[in-house]
Design a protein around this motif. Structure first.
Motif, PDB file in Angstrom:
ATOM      1  N   PRO A 254      -3.663  -5.629  -2.577  1.00 54.32           N
ATOM      2  CA  PRO A 254      -3.857  -6.864  -3.580  1.00 54.32           C
ATOM      3  C   PRO A 254      -3.048  -7.915  -3.211  1.00 54.32           C
ATOM      4  CG  PRO A 254      -2.008  -5.121  -4.255  1.00 54.32           C
ATOM      5  CD  PRO A 254      -2.972  -4.840  -2.919  1.00 54.32           C
ATOM      6  N   LEU A 255      -3.436  -8.671  -2.154  1.00 54.09           N
ATOM      7  CA  LEU A 255      -2.372  -9.721  -1.334  1.00 54.09           C
ATOM      8  C   LEU A 255      -3.302 -10.945  -1.079  1.00 54.09           C
ATOM      9  CD1 LEU A 255      -0.428  -7.788   1.243  1.00 54.09           C
ATOM     10  CD2 LEU A 255       0.396  -8.377  -1.126  1.00 54.09           C
ATOM     11  N   GLU A 256      -2.782 -12.004  -1.591  1.00 51.71           N
ATOM     12  CA  GLU A 256      -3.137 -13.237  -1.036  1.00 51.71           C
ATOM     13  C   GLU A 256      -2.116 -13.996  -0.170  1.00 51.71           C
ATOM     14  OE1 GLU A 256      -6.604 -15.196  -3.612  1.00 51.71           O
ATOM     15  OE2 GLU A 256      -4.718 -15.047  -4.837  1.00 51.71           O
ATOM     16  N   PRO A 345      -0.068  -9.562  -7.290  1.00 51.52           N
ATOM     17  CA  PRO A 345      -0.425 -10.136  -8.443  1.00 51.52           C
ATOM     18  C   PRO A 345       0.719  -9.971  -9.452  1.00 51.52           C
ATOM     19  CG  PRO A 345      -2.119  -8.754  -7.659  1.00 51.52           C
ATOM     20  CD  PRO A 345      -0.881  -8.575  -6.746  1.00 51.52           C
ATOM     21  N   PHE A 401      -1.340  -0.736  -9.095  1.00 50.70           N
ATOM     22  CA  PHE A 401      -2.391  -1.804  -9.171  1.00 50.70           C
ATOM     23  C   PHE A 401      -3.954  -0.827  -9.939  1.00 50.70           C
ATOM     24  CE2 PHE A 401       0.239  -3.537  -6.179  1.00 50.70           C
ATOM     25  CZ  PHE A 401       0.526  -4.816  -6.916  1.00 50.70           C
ATOM     26  N   LEU A 406       2.418  -2.348 -13.725  1.00 52.41           N
ATOM     27  CA  LEU A 406       2.912  -3.494 -12.863  1.00 52.41           C
ATOM     28  C   LEU A 406       4.650  -3.652 -13.050  1.00 52.41           C
ATOM     29  CD1 LEU A 406      -0.118  -6.013 -13.101  1.00 52.41           C
ATOM     30  CD2 LEU A 406       0.335  -4.112 -11.286  1.00 52.41           C
TER      31      LEU A 406
END
Lengths: 417, 91
Positions: A254-256, A345, A401, A406
């Motif tokens: 879940p990374l950018e 996120p 996730f 979270l």
């Protein structure tokens, strides 16, 4: 056995004009097989290897690094260390790291120049005031030192701040963590590398990972530019490139990855003896021992691996700096650079096992991983050695996730994203 | 800093635009039947490619329309832009 660094070794080496210092770590070729391989020779990766060897007696291990050690985000961050995070899980994680920082130079016999000069976070609007007060209370309940300061107290602690009520975003107050501060980023990587190397860890530089070999649901080894390395345990500590490695193993994260910029000014005499961070206007500044102002800018909003950011990001940060510190109006900036940060996120990291047996990820530190280096290495080493997370990093698993549990730290992350 | 070719307005400065992340992620047709794993995949998991990637962008300080972009994330080079609803070009 490595020579101990001390005042005596310094004097002794002075007699030979400092030309006979022992090299700090070897430059070995990879063996065919290791008990564990760490991908990524930054601070977190080297710390992981150090604690694997030291606390878990895993000495037949290697760190592979595609460039040179400490040449990625370890050498690109603004070196700020603090633990004033909101949630219990984060407080546990970051304060664990801060406690290790406090004796790290002695432990490594390497001066990491840890300086507890305090970190001040400013409030510029009523919501900031409420959030920071709440965070101060949460910190104190978790045993983390934190105080809330009025505008006058902010001015007293750092006199060059413009606390006039008629600026665009006036300073309404702030928090102070006195145990927080800075350290020398390169020294952290070098100190851990030297310590790990002494215990037999192979640090292999200029060795890029090209593939992860899987046998069904477990890891068999890694393909690198220096050939295949067989291993049953792979710890990935690749910061901005974590997704690239994950894709090699057929996983998604879940990374950018985004560019984060920083810049330093010309060196000047001591003018600011603390670290001041300001989320709302996005300006943070400290002064290095060389005298340069170290300024952290923001992230761009698009995915990029180019280690360059947009000009307007730097411009926005400098606008804010100038309003808060009119005294800097004629300072010249010397260097500006970007690093690629992997953002989760929930603005919290991932220190976790994966669905592939023997494959572990330490990533998602986003814009604030440097502060956690020793704690991250310690807990990740525990996770790899025992194939189970330590209680301090249980909350930072990949499964959060899916479960929805979270750890939202957008408020405590210094860079808004 | 780069110039972006908005499919509606033409070439404009990058500062007018807002990046909107990975493109062509389809909203689940029957959300009530999704497992937690499938939700996580839809909501959080991203390709985050180093290389050519499909993205959504918004001309926030212009026509305010959304559009798609094909971009090389390793060097920030924009390969092409196309309107929302149009099929992505063949890879």
């Amino acid at each position: 056995m490595k020579n101990k660094y001390s005042i005596f070794s310094l004097v002794k080496n002075a007699f030979s004009y400092h030309e006979n210092w022992q090299r700090a770590w070897r430059d070995p070729e990879p063996k065919k097989e290791y008990d564990a391989v760490i991908i990524g020779g930054g601070g977190h990766g080297l710390a992981t290897a150090y604690y694997l060897a030291k606390k878990h007696n895993m000495k037949n291990i290697a760190v592979v690094e595609k460039g040179w050690i400490g040449g990625g985000n370890t050498g690109r961050n603004t070196t700020i260390i603090r633990s004033n995070y909101l949630w219990d899980a984060s407080a546990g994680l970051y304060d664990h790291a801060l406690k290790i920082w406090e004796s790290l130079s002695q432990e490594l016999n390497y001066n990491v120049m840890f300086s507890q000069r305090g970190v001040m976070n400013l409030a510029h609007n009523l919501q900031d005031v409420r959030d920071l007060k709440r965070r101060t209370h949460a910190n104190r309940l978790n045993g983390i030192d934190a105080v809330y300061l009025s505008t006058e107290e902010v001015k007293k602690f750092c006199p060059i701040i413009n606390t006039s009520p008629d600026i665009r975003y006036p300073v309404l107050g702030g928090t102070l963590q006195k145990r927080a501060g800075t350290a020398r980023h390169d020294a952290v990587a070098w100190g851990y590398a030297r310590g790990a190397d002494e215990m037999g860890v192979d640090i292999i530089q200029n060795c890029e990972v090209k593939g992860i070999k899987r046998n069904g649901d477990s890891v068999e080894g890694i393909e690198t530019t220096k050939g295949f390395i067989k291993t049953k345990k792979v710890g990935v500590v690749a910061a901005g490139h974590s997704s690239v490695i994950a894709n090699m193993a057929g996983l998604r994260l879940p990374l950018e990855s985004k560019p984060l910029q920083a810049l330093v000014s010309e060196p000047v005499k001591p003018i600011i003896d603390t670290v001041v961070m300001s989320n709302a206007v996005h300006a943070y500044v400290s002064q290095s021992d060389k005298g340069e102002l170290v300024i952290g800018a923001g992230t761009d909003d698009y995915v990029s691996y180019s280690q360059k950011g947009s000009h307007q990001i730097v411009e926005g940060t400098l606008n804010a700096i100038l309003e808060l510190y009119p005294i800097f109006s004629r300072m010249r900036m010397l260097r500006q650079w970007g690093g690629i940060v992997d953002i989760c996120p929930d603005a919290s990291p991932i220190l976790s096992k994966t669905s592939v047996k023997g494959l572990y990820f330490n990533c998602g530190w986003g814009t604030g991983g440097f502060k956690a280096t020793p704690g991250s290495g310690d807990l990740f080493a525990h996770t790899i050695a025992n194939d189970e997370p330590h209680k301090l990093n249980t909350a930072f698993n990949l499964n959060r996730f899916v479960s929805g549990d979270l750890v939202d730290e957008h408020g405590a992350a210094a860079v808004a994203h | 800093m780069f110039i972006i070719n908005c499919p509606y307005c033409g070439e404009r400065d990058h500062q007018e635009f807002k990046a909107g992340g990975e493109a062509h992620i389809e909203r689940p047709k029957q959300p009530t039947e999704l497992s937690d794993d499938e939700w996580a995949e839809y909501l959080f998991m991203r390709k985050n490619i180093k290389g050519v990637q499909f993205e959504r962008w918004n001309h926030a300080h212009g026509c305010r329309k959304w559009f798609n972009m094909v971009r090389d994330t390793s060097n920030d080079q924009i390969i092409l832009t196309y309107k929302m609803g149009e099929k992505p070009p063949a890879q």
